[in-house]
Design a protein around this motif. Structure first.
Motif, PDB file in Angstrom:
ATOM      1  N   ALA A  22       0.940  -1.217  -0.131  1.00 40.36           N
ATOM      2  CA  ALA A  22       0.085  -0.061   0.062  1.00 40.36           C
ATOM      3  C   ALA A  22       0.840   1.162   0.074  1.00 40.36           C
ATOM      4  N   LEU A  23       2.120   1.098   0.287  1.00 41.85           N
ATOM      5  CA  LEU A  23       2.970   2.225   0.143  1.00 41.85           C
ATOM      6  C   LEU A  23       3.921   2.338  -0.993  1.00 41.85           C
ATOM      7  N   TRP A  24       3.389   1.804  -2.016  1.00 39.87           N
ATOM      8  CA  TRP A  24       4.187   1.478  -3.123  1.00 39.87           C
ATOM      9  C   TRP A  24       4.518   3.212  -3.640  1.00 39.87           C
ATOM     10  N   ASP A  25       3.613   3.797  -3.581  1.00 40.18           N
ATOM     11  CA  ASP A  25       3.908   5.271  -4.601  1.00 40.18           C
ATOM     12  C   ASP A  25       2.976   6.253  -3.629  1.00 40.18           C
ATOM     13  N   VAL A  26       3.664   6.608  -2.512  1.00 39.17           N
ATOM     14  CA  VAL A  26       2.886   7.427  -1.645  1.00 39.17           C
ATOM     15  C   VAL A  26       3.884   8.359  -0.947  1.00 39.17           C
ATOM     16  N   SER A  27       3.565   9.512  -0.375  1.00 38.78           N
ATOM     17  CA  SER A  27       4.494  10.407   0.443  1.00 38.78           C
ATOM     18  C   SER A  27       4.767   9.712   1.731  1.00 38.78           C
ATOM     19  N   GLN A  28       5.784  10.357   2.089  1.00 38.39           N
ATOM     20  CA  GLN A  28       6.137  10.105   3.550  1.00 38.39           C
ATOM     21  C   GLN A  28       5.013  10.450   4.710  1.00 38.39           C
ATOM     22  N   LYS A  29       4.667  11.645   4.264  1.00 33.32           N
ATOM     23  CA  LYS A  29       3.470  11.972   5.361  1.00 33.32           C
ATOM     24  C   LYS A  29       2.195  11.137   5.313  1.00 33.32           C
ATOM     25  N   GLU A  30       1.822  10.588   4.050  1.00 35.50           N
ATOM     26  CA  GLU A  30       0.796   9.484   3.758  1.00 35.50           C
ATOM     27  C   GLU A  30       1.212   8.400   4.671  1.00 35.50           C
ATOM     28  N   GLY A 205     -12.425  -9.207  -8.100  1.00 35.78           N
ATOM     29  CA  GLY A 205     -12.055  -9.977  -9.263  1.00 35.78           C
ATOM     30  C   GLY A 205     -11.253  -9.016 -10.022  1.00 35.78           C
ATOM     31  N   GLU A 206     -10.961  -8.961 -11.262  1.00 35.17           N
ATOM     32  CA  GLU A 206     -10.301  -8.091 -12.254  1.00 35.17           C
ATOM     33  C   GLU A 206     -10.956  -6.945 -12.562  1.00 35.17           C
ATOM     34  N   TRP A 207     -10.254  -5.678 -12.798  1.00 34.93           N
ATOM     35  CA  TRP A 207     -10.779  -4.735 -13.131  1.00 34.93           C
ATOM     36  C   TRP A 207     -11.542  -4.635 -14.309  1.00 34.93           C
ATOM     37  N   GLY A 208     -10.920  -5.329 -15.244  1.00 39.47           N
ATOM     38  CA  GLY A 208     -11.621  -5.286 -16.657  1.00 39.47           C
ATOM     39  C   GLY A 208     -11.695  -3.811 -17.202  1.00 39.47           C
ATOM     40  N   THR A 216      -4.982  -0.977  -5.951  1.00 43.31           N
ATOM     41  CA  THR A 216      -4.672  -2.466  -6.126  1.00 43.31           C
ATOM     42  C   THR A 216      -4.718  -2.844  -7.439  1.00 43.31           C
ATOM     43  N   TRP A 217      -4.194  -3.770  -7.664  1.00 44.76           N
ATOM     44  CA  TRP A 217      -4.012  -4.152  -9.115  1.00 44.76           C
ATOM     45  C   TRP A 217      -5.501  -4.787  -9.588  1.00 44.76           C
ATOM     46  N   TYR A 218      -6.267  -5.310  -8.647  1.00 49.86           N
ATOM     47  CA  TYR A 218      -7.402  -6.344  -8.882  1.00 49.86           C
ATOM     48  C   TYR A 218      -8.615  -5.150  -8.404  1.00 49.86           C
ATOM     49  N   LEU A 242      -3.988 -12.339   8.038  1.00 49.16           N
ATOM     50  CA  LEU A 242      -4.682 -11.783   7.044  1.00 49.16           C
ATOM     51  C   LEU A 242      -3.452 -10.648   6.729  1.00 49.16           C
ATOM     52  N   ASN A 243      -3.250 -10.462   5.624  1.00 42.41           N
ATOM     53  CA  ASN A 243      -2.427  -9.254   4.915  1.00 42.41           C
ATOM     54  C   ASN A 243      -3.311  -8.182   4.522  1.00 42.41           C
ATOM     55  N   SER A 244      -3.052  -7.006   4.981  1.00 46.10           N
ATOM     56  CA  SER A 244      -3.777  -5.834   4.753  1.00 46.10           C
ATOM     57  C   SER A 244      -3.875  -5.572   3.231  1.00 46.10           C
ATOM     58  N   SER A 245      -4.673  -5.056   2.573  1.00 43.38           N
ATOM     59  CA  SER A 245      -4.949  -4.867   1.073  1.00 43.38           C
ATOM     60  C   SER A 245      -3.951  -3.569   0.581  1.00 43.38           C
ATOM     61  N   GLY A 246      -3.515  -3.712  -0.617  1.00 45.99           N
ATOM     62  CA  GLY A 246      -2.669  -2.536  -1.232  1.00 45.99           C
ATOM     63  C   GLY A 246      -3.018  -1.254  -1.540  1.00 45.99           C
TER      64      GLY A 246
END
Length: 284
Positions: A22-30, A205-208, A216-218, A242-246
């Motif tokens: 979930a921290l893939w592309d966020v600011s340090q503040k976020e 499911g997939e975004w389609g 999330t990619w899904y 349970l790993n929380s979502s991205g």
């Protein structure tokens, strides 16, 4: 928040682990705002990876004052010993720590990649070397896709990993072959006291052709009641983490659901959720 022994590691882990994708592309503040949520809800386990964009860089500053508050896990997608050890070096630098509590061979499902990783000069040798050097305390294996549980059974036949990670949600478990493979894996994990981590709890499911509203990619569940049902479906199984979502916008909802008394949704309720939300297995 519920807590449970994370396999044989001695760590009493929160049942919800923070999925730092979930921290893939966020600011340090976020990212720092997310840290506040984790601390408020008693999450004491972070799961990240060298391949998760800037995630390790965002977690690193937390370790200056909160290293002892978290069981820290990362992953390598490298398949050779040399490449994996280089990724571990990078992860330690980025995370600003001198060791990982758990280092995982990431997405180890493809048969050719498996042979490389487990063979001479492979990533498994990096795991044993890193443990000898004190850079890593425990080792795990992760996987996406329909074949992940089967691949983990194969991996556990070669090396006594401390944890596994695989997709687990209601639509996925409606596939008889997948359900059978998951049960076989969980039986072995229980026998050997291997921690069982799950991902994709909220996958719809997939975004389609849908407009993407989460990172999330899904496609993911977003309504609070639906999230609670999905989270409780996983956590009602006493063996699972349970790993929380991205996506950071989903984190608070997941933690809120986990803080409530865990009640297993009945079959009819889950079937109704699937129909209402149009849920489908993410992997077939």
């Amino acid at each position: 928040m519920q807590y449970m022994e994370f396999g044989r590691t001695g760590h009493r882990s929160s049942r919800v682990l923070f999925g730092a994708a979930a921290l893939w592309d966020v600011s340090q503040k976020e990212a720092d705002n997310a840290l506040g949520l984790l601390l408020d809800h008693g999450v004491n386990h972070i799961d990240t990876a060298r391949s998760y964009g800037d995630a390790e860089l965002r977690v690193g500053p937390w370790m200056k004052t909160h290293r002892s508050d978290f069981f820290l896990a990362s992953k390598t997608g490298a398949r050779t010993k040399a490449e994996a050890l280089e990724e571990l070096k990078q992860s330690l630098t980025r995370l600003k720590t001198d060791h990982l509590d758990l280092w995982q061979l990431h997405f180890l499902v493809d048969s050719d990649e498996w042979e490389t990783a487990m063979g001479e000069g492979g990533a498994l040798e990096a795991v044993t070397e890193a443990k000898k050097q004190g850079l890593v305390r425990y080792a795990g294996v992760t996987g996406h896709g329909i074949d992940a549980p089967k691949a983990h059974l194969k991996s556990l036949g070669v090396y006594d990993f401390d944890s596994v990670l695989f997709p687990y949600n209601y639509p996925m478990l409606q596939q008889p072959s997948y359900k059978k493979d998951v049960q076989a894996l969980l039986d072995l994990c229980k026998q050997r006291n291997v921690a069982a981590q799950t991902i994709k709890s909220l996958a719809r499911g997939e975004w389609g052709t849908k407009e993407k509203v989460y990172t999330t990619w899904y496609d993911a569940l977003g309504e609070e009641k639906a999230i609670q049902m999905a989270v409780h479906y996983v956590l009602s199984h006493e063996q699972l983490f349970l790993n929380s979502s991205g996506d950071l916008s989903l984190l608070g909802h997941i933690l809120k659901a986990a803080d409530r008394d865990i009640q297993a949704p009945d079959e009819l309720a889950m079937q109704a959720l699937v129909e209402k939300e149009g849920m489908k297995p993410l992997f077939v």
